[in-house]
Design an enzyme around this catalytic site. Structure first.
Site, PDB file in Angstrom:
ATOM      1  N   SER B  55      -7.182   5.178  -1.327  1.00 51.04           N
ATOM      2  CA  SER B  55      -5.878   5.099  -0.683  1.00 51.04           C
ATOM      3  C   SER B  55      -5.474   3.635  -0.569  1.00 51.04           C
ATOM      4  O   SER B  55      -6.265   2.736  -0.841  1.00 51.04           O
ATOM      5  CB  SER B  55      -5.944   5.744   0.705  1.00 51.04           C
ATOM      6  OG  SER B  55      -6.155   7.131   0.585  1.00 51.04           O
ATOM      7  N   HIS B  57      -2.591   2.518  -2.125  1.00 50.24           N
ATOM      8  CA  HIS B  57      -1.706   2.212  -3.256  1.00 50.24           C
ATOM      9  C   HIS B  57      -0.407   3.008  -3.193  1.00 50.24           C
ATOM     10  O   HIS B  57       0.280   3.159  -4.201  1.00 50.24           O
ATOM     11  CB  HIS B  57      -2.399   2.512  -4.580  1.00 50.24           C
ATOM     12  CG  HIS B  57      -3.752   1.914  -4.701  1.00 50.24           C
ATOM     13  ND1 HIS B  57      -3.968   0.573  -4.587  1.00 50.24           N
ATOM     14  CD2 HIS B  57      -4.972   2.474  -4.907  1.00 50.24           C
ATOM     15  CE1 HIS B  57      -5.264   0.331  -4.726  1.00 50.24           C
ATOM     16  NE2 HIS B  57      -5.890   1.463  -4.910  1.00 50.24           N
ATOM     17  N   HIS B 219      -6.793  -3.813  -5.440  1.00 48.02           N
ATOM     18  CA  HIS B 219      -7.650  -3.496  -4.307  1.00 48.02           C
ATOM     19  C   HIS B 219      -7.876  -4.684  -3.405  1.00 48.02           C
ATOM     20  O   HIS B 219      -8.849  -4.744  -2.681  1.00 48.02           O
ATOM     21  CB  HIS B 219      -9.008  -2.979  -4.788  1.00 48.02           C
ATOM     22  CG  HIS B 219      -8.896  -1.725  -5.560  1.00 48.02           C
ATOM     23  ND1 HIS B 219      -8.800  -1.706  -6.917  1.00 48.02           N
ATOM     24  CD2 HIS B 219      -8.822  -0.446  -5.146  1.00 48.02           C
ATOM     25  CE1 HIS B 219      -8.683  -0.451  -7.322  1.00 48.02           C
ATOM     26  NE2 HIS B 219      -8.691   0.327  -6.275  1.00 48.02           N
TER      27      HIS B 219
END
Lengths: 218, 357
Positions: B55, B57, B219
């Site tokens: 999660s 993004h 990330h």
């Protein structure tokens, strides 16, 4: 062949590992920040908490079942690369000693060696890639050699832990070739690999568990 | 850390609860294991497409579930790949009998977890093929690294392949199309600021007021190069030229071979862009960069593409594949042919992307 590890010891090992990883949650995450994505400690802590929740159901089962259950709990809760890698480590370790309720020192070599082989298979990792294999591989070698030489168990485990520790520290100057750390290229040099560090912690906890624990004799 | 959250450990769960309440006509949410799936799943006879990843993004991937795009999306913890039980349950839920395509971004964790899930699905008699997205030109070689990361092209592949599945393409054809999109797409990103993972509570890396990071992933992982902050035009030029002038890129990926019943190594080569190519230009905000700045980037990108002889035939501008609140952007160019243009224009109705319906 004398038995050096009971299924009780295996459960104690997993419990102690959960405690160690919770304690080092921040430390492992900090190691992961400069070269990864700052989640290793958090993921491992979450995974071993899941292992703890699954243990009561298998406490009476054999060592193989206990380890496989721990592995499956890790696969379904850790995520990232750590989930499949550590999950496979414990699942394959469990398969290698399936049905046994007590382990000899040779069983212990088989257990850890099988776990390592699983990690290498899933991760397609080579020694020197700056991963958990850099701690696990020398540790397995040291333990196997010590057991083959007939060294006393406590000393064999100490040699194993020492080799894991050296392997972990040796990742510092390495250039990462696998995982997220490989993306920062040269900037991965100078940082200790978080996966090698958690592997060292798990093996060190094994040594401590067997040093302090009640041993079965056979 | 200042975030609009309750407890860090509840972020993903509460986000999914909100999505389920906001778009009941489009998606449903399954908890434990967590996945978002099409409200009308399984669609009988249609190839289903499942993606997923960490999660953080958003709107990718959960926001792209719906008609004409994904059948299911599996969200992991923030920036952590989901687990195989999520992908397996999602795959079983959306399989309409025509098989399932897994679209997987090239991160070691995502690959390992998706492979385990595909193996389990194969064991249950479900046809699953898997295509890797690795489009990030910031990673130069695949010999000494994990290879290029899956970034902007992921969004484009999900739209184009989703349209193809809706149109009735069979599983092999959707997979071949996805491979084609991947080798024709290239992306490069940069960050003006870091981002803060909720359960970590502090920025993943520190960037000075006058610094920027070039070649970041999605990330919050540091990039390849840190440099003094430059103007939008200079940054755009740096990113665009890295993408446009990237030479042919070759690497080996693993794909499931249905005939052999095993994973096989496949060598793929990305052809470089050349004058006369038609492209889709995708200018993406990393999450914290406001909408006012993206057209400034697009304006320069348009000029550079013209100069280089690339014709922009479609575009996408906005925050679609983000890194939490990170400021920065990525530029993706995808070489388009008539088939891909038609599929791009086809109707899509998802929380995050909607047109033509």
């Amino acid at each position: 062949m004398s038995k050096i590890m009971t299924k009780r010891d295996v459960i104690e090992w997993l419990k102690a590992t959960a405690a160690v990883l919770e304690e080092n949650r921040r430390y492992l995450t900090d190691l992961d920040s400069p070269i990864g994505d700052a989640d290793h400690g958090i993921n491992m802590d979450r995974g071993f908490k899941k292992v703890m929740s699954q243990l009561p159901a298998v406490e009476d089962k054999d060592v193989g079942t206990i380890l496989r259950t721990a592995g499956m709990a890790l696969v379904s809760s850790v995520g990232g690369a750590g989930g499949p890698l550590y999950g496979t480590f414990f699942m394959d370790a469990g398969k290698a000693v399936a049905g046994k309720t007590e382990l000899s020192d040779e069983d212990l070599v088989l257990l850890i060696e099988s776990g390592l082989k699983g990690v290498v298979r899933i991760g397609k990792t080579n020694l020197g890639d700056k991963t958990m294999v850099d701690a696990l591989h020398p540790a397995v070698e040291a333990l196997r050699r010590a057991v083959a030489d007939g060294v006393d168990t406590a000393e064999a485990l100490r040699l194993m832990t020492e080799a894991a520790s050296k392997g972990m520290v040796d990742t510092i100057p390495m250039l990462a070739k696998k995982g997220r750390a490989s993306y920062v290229g040269e900037r991965s040099i100078g940082h200790q690999d978080p996966g090698a560090t958690s592997s060292y912690m798990i093996l060190k906890t094994l040594m401590e568990t067997l040093a302090s624990g009640h041993r079965a004799t056979g | 850390m200042k975030k609009l959250i309750n407890k860090p450990e509840d972020v993903v769960k509460e986000e999914l609860e909100g999505i389920a309440l906001a778009y009941p006509d489009l998606v449903k949410v399954h908890f434990e294991p967590n996945f978002v799936y099409r409200a009308d799943a399984p669609v009988k006879g249609k190839v289903a497409i499942v993606s997923g990843g960490g999660s953080g993004h958003e709107p990718m991937h959960g926001g792209f579930v719906g008609v004409g795009m994904l059948d299911a999306a599996c969200p992991g913890a923030v920036f952590t790949s989901p687990t195989p039980d999520q992908m397996l349950e999602a795959t079983k839920t959306v399989d309409g009998g025509a098989g399932v395509l897994h679209i997987v971004k090239n991160y070691s964790g995502d690959i390992m977890n998706f492979e385990m899930a595909a193996d389990m699905a194969h064991g249950e008699g479900i046809r699953v093929l898997s295509i890797l997205i690795d489009d990030d030109v910031a990673v130069k070689d695949s010999l000494y690294t994990q290879g290029r990361r899956g970034t902007g092209t992921t969004v484009l592949s999900e739209k184009i392949c989703g349209a193809a599945a809706e149109k009735g393409y069979d599983l092999k054809r959707v997979a071949a199309l996805c491979r084609k999109v991947n080798i024709n797409g290239r992306c490069m990103g940069m960050a003006l600021t870091s981002c803060t993972v909720p359960h970590v509570g502090r920025p993943t890396f520190e960037l000075g007021e006058d610094e920027m990071e070039i070649g970041i992933g999605i990330h919050g992982e540091p990039g390849r190069l840190r440099m003094k902050l430059k103007s939008a035009d200079e940054i755009t030029e740096m990113l665009a030229l890295s993408v446009i002038e990237d030479p042919a890129y070759s690497r080996t990926v693993r794909e499931w071979d249905e005939a052999k019943g095993e994973w096989v190594d496949v060598v793929l080569q990305d052809p470089p862009f050349k004058e006369g190519d038609q492209v889709l230009a995708f200018v993406n905000s990393m999450g914290g960069t406001p909408a006012i700045e993206l057209p400034i980037v697009y304006r320069k990108l348009h000029e550079i593409c013209e100069k280089k002889g690339l014709k922009i035939v479609r575009n996408l501008i906005g925050p679609y594949i983000t890194s939490l609140e990170m400021q920065g952007c990525s530029i993706t160019l995808l070489k388009m042919d008539d088939e891909m243009i038609g599929l791009w224009d086809a109707p899509v109705k998802t929380p995050g992307l909607r047109w033509g319906t």
